[in-house]
Design a protein around this motif. Sequence first.
Motif, PDB file in Angstrom:
ATOM      1  N   VAL A   1      -9.021   4.939   1.238  1.00 12.01           N
ATOM      2  CA  VAL A   1      -9.384   4.037   0.138  1.00 12.01           C
ATOM      3  C   VAL A   1      -9.067   2.604   0.542  1.00 12.01           C
ATOM      4  O   VAL A   1      -7.927   2.294   0.923  1.00 12.01           O
ATOM      5  CB  VAL A   1      -8.642   4.398  -1.168  1.00 12.01           C
ATOM      6  CG1 VAL A   1      -8.873   3.327  -2.228  1.00 12.01           C
ATOM      7  CG2 VAL A   1      -9.110   5.753  -1.694  1.00 12.01           C
TER       8      VAL A   1
ATOM      9  N   TRP B   1      -4.685   3.563   1.524  1.00  8.80           N
ATOM     10  CA  TRP B   1      -4.181   4.646   2.376  1.00  8.80           C
ATOM     11  C   TRP B   1      -5.321   5.145   3.257  1.00  8.80           C
ATOM     12  O   TRP B   1      -6.499   4.967   2.926  1.00  8.80           O
ATOM     13  CB  TRP B   1      -3.617   5.799   1.532  1.00  8.80           C
ATOM     14  CG  TRP B   1      -4.559   6.390   0.514  1.00  8.80           C
ATOM     15  CD1 TRP B   1      -5.768   6.977   0.756  1.00  8.80           C
ATOM     16  CD2 TRP B   1      -4.375   6.447  -0.912  1.00  8.80           C
ATOM     17  NE1 TRP B   1      -6.349   7.397  -0.411  1.00  8.80           N
ATOM     18  CE2 TRP B   1      -5.514   7.089  -1.454  1.00  8.80           C
ATOM     19  CE3 TRP B   1      -3.351   6.037  -1.776  1.00  8.80           C
ATOM     20  CZ2 TRP B   1      -5.658   7.315  -2.825  1.00  8.80           C
ATOM     21  CZ3 TRP B   1      -3.513   6.268  -3.132  1.00  8.80           C
ATOM     22  CH2 TRP B   1      -4.646   6.900  -3.651  1.00  8.80           C
TER      23      TRP B   1
ATOM     24  N   ASN C   1       0.852  -1.197   0.000  1.00  9.55           N
ATOM     25  CA  ASN C   1       0.000   0.000   0.000  1.00  9.55           C
ATOM     26  C   ASN C   1       0.889   1.250   0.000  1.00  9.55           C
ATOM     27  O   ASN C   1       2.119   1.149  -0.086  1.00  9.55           O
ATOM     28  CB  ASN C   1      -0.997  -0.032   1.164  1.00  9.55           C
ATOM     29  CG  ASN C   1      -0.326   0.065   2.524  1.00  9.55           C
ATOM     30  OD1 ASN C   1       0.825   0.479   2.628  1.00  9.55           O
ATOM     31  ND2 ASN C   1      -1.045  -0.339   3.558  1.00  9.55           N
ATOM     32  N   GLU C   2       0.273   2.417   0.080  1.00 11.08           N
ATOM     33  CA  GLU C   2       1.076   3.631  -0.093  1.00 11.08           C
ATOM     34  C   GLU C   2       2.155   3.772   0.994  1.00 11.08           C
ATOM     35  O   GLU C   2       3.299   4.145   0.698  1.00 11.08           O
ATOM     36  CB  GLU C   2       0.178   4.873  -0.125  1.00 11.08           C
ATOM     37  CG  GLU C   2       0.980   6.121  -0.432  1.00 11.08           C
ATOM     38  CD  GLU C   2       0.133   7.276  -0.931  1.00 11.08           C
ATOM     39  OE1 GLU C   2      -0.162   7.324  -2.127  1.00 11.08           O
ATOM     40  OE2 GLU C   2      -0.240   8.141  -0.111  1.00 11.08           O
ATOM     41  N   GLU C   3       1.780   3.439   2.213  1.00 12.61           N
ATOM     42  CA  GLU C   3       2.747   3.514   3.319  1.00 12.61           C
ATOM     43  C   GLU C   3       3.917   2.552   3.068  1.00 12.61           C
ATOM     44  O   GLU C   3       5.085   2.894   3.309  1.00 12.61           O
ATOM     45  CB  GLU C   3       2.007   3.168   4.615  1.00 12.61           C
ATOM     46  CG  GLU C   3       2.655   3.667   5.867  1.00 12.61           C
ATOM     47  CD  GLU C   3       1.848   3.239   7.105  1.00 12.61           C
ATOM     48  OE1 GLU C   3       0.591   3.163   7.015  1.00 12.61           O
ATOM     49  OE2 GLU C   3       2.489   2.951   8.129  1.00 12.61           O
TER      50      GLU C   3
ATOM     51  N   MET D   1      -5.025   8.462   4.160  1.00 13.28           N
ATOM     52  CA  MET D   1      -5.011   9.806   3.585  1.00 13.28           C
ATOM     53  C   MET D   1      -3.917   9.779   2.523  1.00 13.28           C
ATOM     54  O   MET D   1      -2.802   9.371   2.824  1.00 13.28           O
ATOM     55  CB  MET D   1      -4.633  10.793   4.704  1.00 13.28           C
ATOM     56  CG  MET D   1      -4.640  12.218   4.271  1.00 13.28           C
ATOM     57  SD  MET D   1      -6.320  12.855   4.046  1.00 13.28           S
ATOM     58  CE  MET D   1      -6.565  13.603   5.649  1.00 13.28           C
ATOM     59  N   PRO D   2      -4.216  10.166   1.300  1.00 13.88           N
ATOM     60  CA  PRO D   2      -3.165  10.087   0.273  1.00 13.88           C
ATOM     61  C   PRO D   2      -2.017  11.032   0.595  1.00 13.88           C
ATOM     62  O   PRO D   2      -2.233  12.147   1.073  1.00 13.88           O
ATOM     63  CB  PRO D   2      -3.894  10.509  -1.010  1.00 13.88           C
ATOM     64  CG  PRO D   2      -5.092  11.270  -0.554  1.00 13.88           C
ATOM     65  CD  PRO D   2      -5.473  10.730   0.780  1.00 13.88           C
ATOM     66  N   TYR D   3      -0.799  10.587   0.324  1.00 15.58           N
ATOM     67  CA  TYR D   3       0.401  11.375   0.636  1.00 15.58           C
ATOM     68  C   TYR D   3       0.473  12.633  -0.216  1.00 15.58           C
ATOM     69  O   TYR D   3       0.874  13.696   0.257  1.00 15.58           O
ATOM     70  CB  TYR D   3       1.636  10.506   0.404  1.00 15.58           C
ATOM     71  CG  TYR D   3       2.930  11.152   0.810  1.00 15.58           C
ATOM     72  CD1 TYR D   3       3.377  11.089   2.128  1.00 15.58           C
ATOM     73  CD2 TYR D   3       3.717  11.816  -0.124  1.00 15.58           C
ATOM     74  CE1 TYR D   3       4.575  11.678   2.494  1.00 15.58           C
ATOM     75  CE2 TYR D   3       4.915  12.406   0.235  1.00 15.58           C
ATOM     76  CZ  TYR D   3       5.335  12.334   1.550  1.00 15.58           C
ATOM     77  OH  TYR D   3       6.513  12.924   1.914  1.00 15.58           O
TER      78      TYR D   3
ATOM     79  N   LEU E   1       2.370   7.290  -5.824  1.00 14.05           N
ATOM     80  CA  LEU E   1       3.702   7.880  -5.634  1.00 14.05           C
ATOM     81  C   LEU E   1       4.693   7.319  -6.652  1.00 14.05           C
ATOM     82  O   LEU E   1       5.538   8.046  -7.171  1.00 14.05           O
ATOM     83  CB  LEU E   1       4.183   7.622  -4.201  1.00 14.05           C
ATOM     84  CG  LEU E   1       3.291   8.242  -3.116  1.00 14.05           C
ATOM     85  CD1 LEU E   1       3.836   7.915  -1.730  1.00 14.05           C
ATOM     86  CD2 LEU E   1       3.171   9.748  -3.313  1.00 14.05           C
TER      87      LEU E   1
ATOM     88  N   ILE F   1       6.278   3.960   0.552  1.00  9.57           N
ATOM     89  CA  ILE F   1       7.166   4.994   1.111  1.00  9.57           C
ATOM     90  C   ILE F   1       8.316   4.323   1.857  1.00  9.57           C
ATOM     91  O   ILE F   1       9.485   4.683   1.677  1.00  9.57           O
ATOM     92  CB  ILE F   1       6.366   5.956   2.016  1.00  9.57           C
ATOM     93  CG1 ILE F   1       5.369   6.752   1.164  1.00  9.57           C
ATOM     94  CG2 ILE F   1       7.307   6.887   2.778  1.00  9.57           C
ATOM     95  CD1 ILE F   1       4.369   7.584   1.963  1.00  9.57           C
TER      96      ILE F   1
ATOM     97  N   SER G   1     -11.022  10.426   2.797  1.00  9.59           N
ATOM     98  CA  SER G   1      -9.968  10.205   1.812  1.00  9.59           C
ATOM     99  C   SER G   1      -9.449   8.771   1.846  1.00  9.59           C
ATOM    100  O   SER G   1      -8.584   8.402   1.048  1.00  9.59           O
ATOM    101  CB  SER G   1      -8.801  11.153   2.077  1.00  9.59           C
ATOM    102  OG  SER G   1      -9.246  12.480   2.035  1.00  9.59           O
TER     103      SER G   1
ATOM    104  N   LYS H   1     -13.152  15.660  -3.200  1.00  6.60           N
ATOM    105  CA  LYS H   1     -13.448  14.558  -2.272  1.00  6.60           C
ATOM    106  C   LYS H   1     -12.250  14.181  -1.424  1.00  6.60           C
ATOM    107  O   LYS H   1     -12.267  13.157  -0.741  1.00  6.60           O
ATOM    108  CB  LYS H   1     -13.893  13.327  -3.075  1.00  6.60           C
ATOM    109  CG  LYS H   1     -15.177  13.550  -3.843  1.00  6.60           C
ATOM    110  CD  LYS H   1     -15.515  12.361  -4.714  1.00  6.60           C
ATOM    111  CE  LYS H   1     -16.734  12.701  -5.549  1.00  6.60           C
ATOM    112  NZ  LYS H   1     -16.765  11.999  -6.828  1.00  6.60           N
ATOM    113  N   GLY H   2     -11.194  14.991  -1.514  1.00  7.17           N
ATOM    114  CA  GLY H   2     -10.005  14.650  -0.737  1.00  7.17           C
ATOM    115  C   GLY H   2      -9.221  13.505  -1.341  1.00  7.17           C
ATOM    116  O   GLY H   2      -8.399  12.884  -0.670  1.00  7.17           O
ATOM    117  N   LEU H   3      -9.484  13.227  -2.608  1.00  4.54           N
ATOM    118  CA  LEU H   3      -8.775  12.131  -3.283  1.00  4.54           C
ATOM    119  C   LEU H   3      -7.851  12.704  -4.351  1.00  4.54           C
ATOM    120  O   LEU H   3      -8.100  13.779  -4.887  1.00  4.54           O
ATOM    121  CB  LEU H   3      -9.782  11.192  -3.955  1.00  4.54           C
ATOM    122  CG  LEU H   3     -10.649  10.350  -3.023  1.00  4.54           C
ATOM    123  CD1 LEU H   3     -11.727   9.622  -3.807  1.00  4.54           C
ATOM    124  CD2 LEU H   3      -9.788   9.351  -2.245  1.00  4.54           C
ATOM    125  N   PRO H   4      -6.786  11.968  -4.680  1.00  8.27           N
ATOM    126  CA  PRO H   4      -5.950  12.404  -5.800  1.00  8.27           C
ATOM    127  C   PRO H   4      -6.761  12.342  -7.102  1.00  8.27           C
ATOM    128  O   PRO H   4      -7.696  11.553  -7.206  1.00  8.27           O
ATOM    129  CB  PRO H   4      -4.831  11.353  -5.849  1.00  8.27           C
ATOM    130  CG  PRO H   4      -4.924  10.585  -4.580  1.00  8.27           C
ATOM    131  CD  PRO H   4      -6.325  10.701  -4.097  1.00  8.27           C
TER     132      PRO H   4
END
Lengths: 381, 381
Positions: free
Chosen positions: B5, B375, A11-13, B377-379, A132, A16, B3, A105-108
Amino acid sequence: MDSKVEFLFLNEEDMIKAGVLDADRAVDTIGEVITLLSEGDYLMGGRAHNDHGVQLIFPEKSDIPNFPLADSADRRFMAMPAYLGGRFHMCGEKWYGSNGRNSHKGLPRSILMATLNDVETGQPLAYMSANLLSAMRTGAMPGLTAMYLARKDSRVLTILGAGVIGRTSLMAIMAKFPDLEVLKIKGSSKTSHTAHELADYARENYKSLKEIIICDTLEEAVRDADIIAEAVSVEPRKWPVIDPAWVKPGCTIISSGTMDMDLEFVRDHVTKVVDNIQMYEEYVNVYQEWDEDGNRISLGTPGIHFVNMVTDGWIEKSEIRHLGNIMRGLEPGRTSDDEIFLVSLGGMPILDVGWGYECYQRALREGIGTKLKLWDMPYMR
Amino acid sequence: MDSKVEFLFLNEEDMIKAGVLDADRAVDTIGEVITLLSEGDYLMGGRAHNDHGVQLIFPEKSDIPNFPLADSADRRFMAMPAYLGGRFHMCGEKWYGSNGRNSHKGLPRSILMATLNDVETGQPLAYMSANLLSAMRTGAMPGLTAMYLARKDSRVLTILGAGVIGRTSLMAIMAKFPDLEVLKIKGSSKTSHTAHELADYARENYKSLKEIIICDTLEEAVRDADIIAEAVSVEPRKWPVIDPAWVKPGCTIISSGTMDMDLEFVRDHVTKVVDNIQMYEEYVNVYQEWDEDGNRISLGTPGIHFVNMVTDGWIEKSEIRHLGNIMRGLEPGRTSDDEIFLVSLGGMPILDVGWGYECYQRALREGIGTKLKLWDMPYMR
């Protein structure tokens, strides 16, 4: 004989932790990818092996109730498969949906996922959050381009478009030009929230910068710039149009988004460079539109203009240089201090596979991510 | 404003729990999809909205060390995106790699994953093992076709090709024709392991069948058949060539794989039906090859022959009927007991989205699968 199939979810975390934000390494890795591109050690989609991807193109209107329409900036879905050779030897694809309304919506704007697949068996090896990944590989390209084409004594960097790609372009260029002194940012307006965020980010992270200017006009942003990294994503024909009179001799203009510039000036006074000319040839096939008088409608992509210039006999195809060939010394890079470059970068799935592979390898080494099982034994073979 | 997902991961076992193997419901769902296709309430890839997908096409040879080659049956990667309307209102894509050598490793020839995505935001909703999904939706199509075109008093079913799609075609046709009495199976040889497995499967599951015959020759398999479901996946030009003299009047021949049949006989004596003619027109653009004398090389796909027949002025385009239009009463179905049909089914991602949606909905209702977070909250936005 092991029929079990597992893959790693990142996932995104996790991404990173796996180093996806390391701009310096991203540029170096993307440099390897562009070298492999020049060597032909890759495959992208279609018969010509160079499709950017395949897109779901929403219509402008429809009689069918509830049919999704092209009613916001960038509304589309795109699948981008690739094979990348060399030490990567990996297949993969990126699949994403975009919609300009997401920001409310607080989304990319785009939500992207990438898969890496074993070249031989096709099985998924990794399924990763690619927001990312994609942003960093896209920003890495202007960084790489500047390394090879920008004047070594570059002092002023301009970022056109203060969104995600503007930021990652900044990260990549600063990683390779730590001595830049002036950063100019041109967002949608002088008070643009993202432009100020980007300025804050730069102030915090790049202490060498003596001046950070949020520009009011495009002219202010373009004047005096040694490197211009354009990453503008707006509605068709609302993109920046750079007046040649504003451009400093020796400037390197790198387009990752959409922009325009007087075509006769580009033809006569600008060195034209692309990542992959075949991709723009495919673009012309799929996307070129004409107005009622039969004139081409600009798509805001310099590489497409270059292809059309060849078609129209304005230039020889050999006048369009390739970044990978320049890197390998097969074509000249900068030959004078005054030379102006216009570089068109279109985005290729081989970049996702390359940078995704690096993050995946680090995740494997460091035990990052969640292992998921597809099956112990497939139900049908 | 949330935010966060998340999406649902469904491995093969989860997909079975979610009902992916229910052939009867698969045919009904696919019937809804084909109706939406006929109504135009869908999108597939590309400018014409009807691409099957985008493929990584491996070369026959390469000078580059370690470059993957087209050196086994079906070696390819394919990305297949779609939007499906109606009550589904869902985007998605299937992404897979295939390699004939996988069977030696205890793996399926193709390893497939499907994603379902929110139409508005693009975010992934489900990531699912798609081997059974794809096999069942592909087999459902011959079931649906037979429902609308085969003689109601059909007694003899022939399955050409005893692989996964042969089995799911059998499952779908038996779900809708429970009174069939004779099953003929033609595998790669009389002693083919998969042919015998398929016969065992049929013996166990379809008690109504009075006779199950593993055929030695193609002629034996074709003679007396009321319904022929072809699902052959072999090297180019090694597929079955059906002699018109063997075909029983009234027979419905359904091609999901590759086969050939005398083109003049097809032109003059066979009713031609496809799932989606535009898809075959796109196929011709991308895949048609010619021999040294300038003659077309058969690709073993009847729908491609139909397109070429129109191009060559052999038939009118209106002579090619569409399954969805027949279902909606816009074009005639069977008009006589002796009418012979040749139906070309090419596989469309809208089928994956449709049947995948049904499995996903049931998984949601019954708490099947693993929820994964992309996520909180998206980075970057």
